[in-house]
Design a protein around this motif. Structure first.
Motif, short mmCIF file in Angstrom:
data_model
loop_
_atom_site.label_atom_id
_atom_site.label_comp_id
_atom_site.label_asym_id
_atom_site.label_seq_id
_atom_site.Cartn_x
_atom_site.Cartn_y
_atom_site.Cartn_z
N TYR A 228 0.65 -1.22 0.09
CA TYR A 228 0.20 -0.02 -0.07
C TYR A 228 1.00 1.21 -0.05
O TYR A 228 0.28 2.11 -0.74
CB TYR A 228 -0.83 -0.12 1.18
CG TYR A 228 -1.83 1.08 1.36
CD1 TYR A 228 -2.95 1.25 0.31
CD2 TYR A 228 -1.66 2.24 2.33
CE1 TYR A 228 -3.87 2.39 0.46
CE2 TYR A 228 -2.39 3.48 2.29
CZ TYR A 228 -3.46 3.52 1.30
OH TYR A 228 -4.25 4.72 1.49
N LYS A 229 1.88 1.24 0.76
CA LYS A 229 2.77 2.45 0.97
C LYS A 229 3.07 3.22 -0.49
O LYS A 229 3.04 4.17 -0.74
CB LYS A 229 3.87 2.24 1.86
CG LYS A 229 4.72 3.19 2.15
CD LYS A 229 5.98 3.12 3.12
CE LYS A 229 6.75 4.51 3.40
NZ LYS A 229 7.84 4.11 4.15
N LYS A 230 3.63 2.19 -1.34
CA LYS A 230 3.97 2.80 -2.62
C LYS A 230 2.96 2.66 -3.65
O LYS A 230 2.86 3.52 -4.45
CB LYS A 230 5.48 1.85 -3.07
CG LYS A 230 6.65 2.35 -2.30
CD LYS A 230 7.95 1.54 -2.67
CE LYS A 230 9.01 1.90 -1.63
NZ LYS A 230 10.24 1.00 -2.41
N GLY A 231 2.29 1.40 -3.41
CA GLY A 231 1.28 1.19 -4.61
C GLY A 231 0.12 2.13 -4.68
O GLY A 231 -0.39 2.52 -5.77
N ARG A 232 -0.27 2.83 -3.70
CA ARG A 232 -1.40 3.73 -3.57
C ARG A 232 -1.08 4.92 -4.24
O ARG A 232 -1.91 5.82 -4.75
CB ARG A 232 -1.72 4.19 -2.33
CG ARG A 232 -0.47 5.07 -1.28
CD ARG A 232 -0.82 5.52 0.08
NE ARG A 232 0.28 6.42 0.24
CZ ARG A 232 0.18 7.44 1.29
NH1 ARG A 232 -0.96 7.52 1.89
NH2 ARG A 232 1.07 7.87 1.62
N ASP A 233 0.21 5.29 -4.67
CA ASP A 233 0.77 6.51 -5.61
C ASP A 233 0.48 6.31 -7.04
O ASP A 233 0.86 7.10 -7.90
CB ASP A 233 2.18 6.80 -5.24
CG ASP A 233 2.36 7.37 -3.89
OD1 ASP A 233 1.39 7.77 -3.42
OD2 ASP A 233 3.29 7.32 -3.31
N PHE A 234 0.22 5.23 -7.27
CA PHE A 234 0.01 4.70 -8.77
C PHE A 234 -1.28 4.37 -9.27
O PHE A 234 -1.78 3.25 -8.71
CB PHE A 234 1.10 3.76 -9.24
CG PHE A 234 2.48 3.92 -8.97
CD1 PHE A 234 3.14 4.50 -10.10
CD2 PHE A 234 3.01 3.82 -7.88
CE1 PHE A 234 4.57 5.06 -9.74
CE2 PHE A 234 4.49 4.08 -7.53
CZ PHE A 234 5.23 4.82 -8.38
N PRO A 235 -2.11 5.18 -9.99
CA PRO A 235 -3.37 4.89 -10.24
C PRO A 235 -3.74 3.50 -10.71
O PRO A 235 -4.71 2.80 -10.59
CB PRO A 235 -3.89 5.76 -10.91
CG PRO A 235 -3.00 7.15 -10.55
CD PRO A 235 -1.76 6.38 -10.31
N ALA A 236 -2.76 3.24 -11.49
CA ALA A 236 -3.08 1.68 -12.34
C ALA A 236 -2.60 0.34 -11.50
O ALA A 236 -3.14 -0.82 -11.98
CB ALA A 236 -1.93 1.57 -13.65
N SER A 237 -2.12 0.63 -10.37
CA SER A 237 -1.59 -0.66 -9.62
C SER A 237 -2.89 -1.19 -8.89
O SER A 237 -2.78 -2.32 -8.43
CB SER A 237 -0.77 -0.12 -8.55
OG SER A 237 -1.07 0.81 -7.40
#
Length: 370
Positions: A228-237
């Motif tokens: 979540y910490k990094k993934g939330r910054d990428f809309p396509a993730s």
């Protein structure tokens, strides 16, 4: 008060459309025969009544809730200040329970309802079923409310007692069965669905109701929480929880979400979990600010913005609403919102910033569209 087979107790559903971890419903069920009630009160809501997409979600959520209540949910439309006291008289109810809401118009209405019912000799109890920390429980050392999120959450919330554990779903609910009630309406008569059926695509994208909320939480924990910490910054993730509408309508409680994350933390803790818990904190903070500064919906938090020279330009606003600005990430987000009722948090931030800071259009235009 102990349970009596002859007591009729109303539980007034509001933004708590679930059976599990529902303090008001739990206490009503312990006190007597339960009459579950929902009132669509646009009269007191005024300018803050639900938008069209929210009404579609509400329609489907009420249908799911009624199934969970074995068809016993009673629906009404109109002024709750009039409907609830009259209903109490009609059925001879001895008590009314509800879970608290925190918008200014709801607080003002609920205080009047509580006084009216107590003047009638009715036992009225409200409960916390929507927040981890209610606004009046968190303050600075000098007793004043926080204005900044980080100290609010880290010093205020995390320094306060841990949120309560979720309450189990009732094993059995004893229902009052008064028959057809004066003013009662069928779900379809509430007119929550649009006359022009633009809602098909968003309904295809939605899963509504308490079971869907529980599934969404578990899917998030298993598949995306630990990135979540990094993934939330990428809309396509696809790394976000998608719990927002479920929390808003109360199909799941923040206590249930917090408790599940805590269990996962004990099993496999990481900074991803802490970041997600701080996002729950942001939800708390928005209600906190609204409670302590109830003029926020109408007046700027910072006084210097009172005289800000907003533009009044219809064409740029329409292009923003339709996803025709020429900026791909904004247009993709606005079109996704129209087709699915959803927009990723990072895209919402970009779209909002563009509307307000680039186009100089008042934020309330954005609020109205969303």
């Amino acid at each position: 008060m102990s349970n009596s087979s002859s007591n009729i107790v109303i539980h007034w559903f509001r933004q708590d459309l679930r059976l599990a971890d529902n303090p008001g419903l739990y206490e009503a069920n312990a006190q007597g025969k339960v009459l579950p009630v929902y009132i669509l009160d646009d009269e007191n809501a005024g300018d803050w009544k639900m938008g069209a997409a929210s009404r579609v979600w509400l329609h489907d959520s009420l249908a799911k809730l009624d199934q969970s209540l074995s068809g016993h949910l009673k629906l009404f439309v109109g002024d709750a200040l009039k409907i609830l006291p009259q209903l109490v008289k009609d059925i001879g109810a001895e008590a009314v329970h509800w879970n608290r809401c925190y918008e200014p118009w709801r607080i003002a209405r609920d205080e009047k309802i509580k006084k009216s019912l107590r003047d009638m000799g009715i036992d009225v109890q409200s409960h916390n079923g929507s927040l981890l920390w209610e606004p009046w429980t968190i303050s600075k050392k000098d007793g004043t409310p926080y204005k900044v999120f980080t100290p609010y959450f880290k010093k205020g919330c995390l320094g306060a007692p841990e949120p309560r554990a979720p309450i189990a779903r009732p094993n059995r609910i004893s229902y009052a069965k008064p028959g057809k009630l004066n003013g009662e309406v069928a779900l379809e008569a509430m007119n929550l669905e649009p006359e022009i059926r633009w809602d098909k695509s968003i309904r295809d994208a939605w899963r509504v109701g308490e079971d869907a909320a529980s599934d969404a939480l578990e899917t998030f924990v298993q598949d995306n929480l630990h990135q979540y910490k990094k993934g939330r910054d990428f809309p396509a993730s696809g790394a976000t929880s998608r719990l927002s509408p479920h929390l808003h309508f109360g199909e799941i409680s923040p206590q249930q979400v917090w408790g599940r994350i805590r269990r996962e933390e004990a099993h496999a803790g990481s900074s991803d979990l802490q970041h997600f818990m701080s996002e729950l904190g942001w939800r708390e903070f928005s209600y906190y600010l609204l409670f302590h500064w109830p003029t926020l919906p109408d007046k700027p938090f910072n006084e210097k913005f009172k005289a800000f020279p907003w533009r009044n330009a219809k064409r740029p606003l329409q292009k923003w609403q339709r996803g025709q600005t020429g900026f791909p990430i904004i247009d993709a987000g606005m079109r996704e919102l129209w087709q699915t009722g959803y927009m990723h948090n990072r895209v919402r931030m970009v779209a909002a910033s563009f509307l307000v800071k680039n186009q100089l259009l008042h934020w309330r235009h954005g609020e109205a569209w969303f």
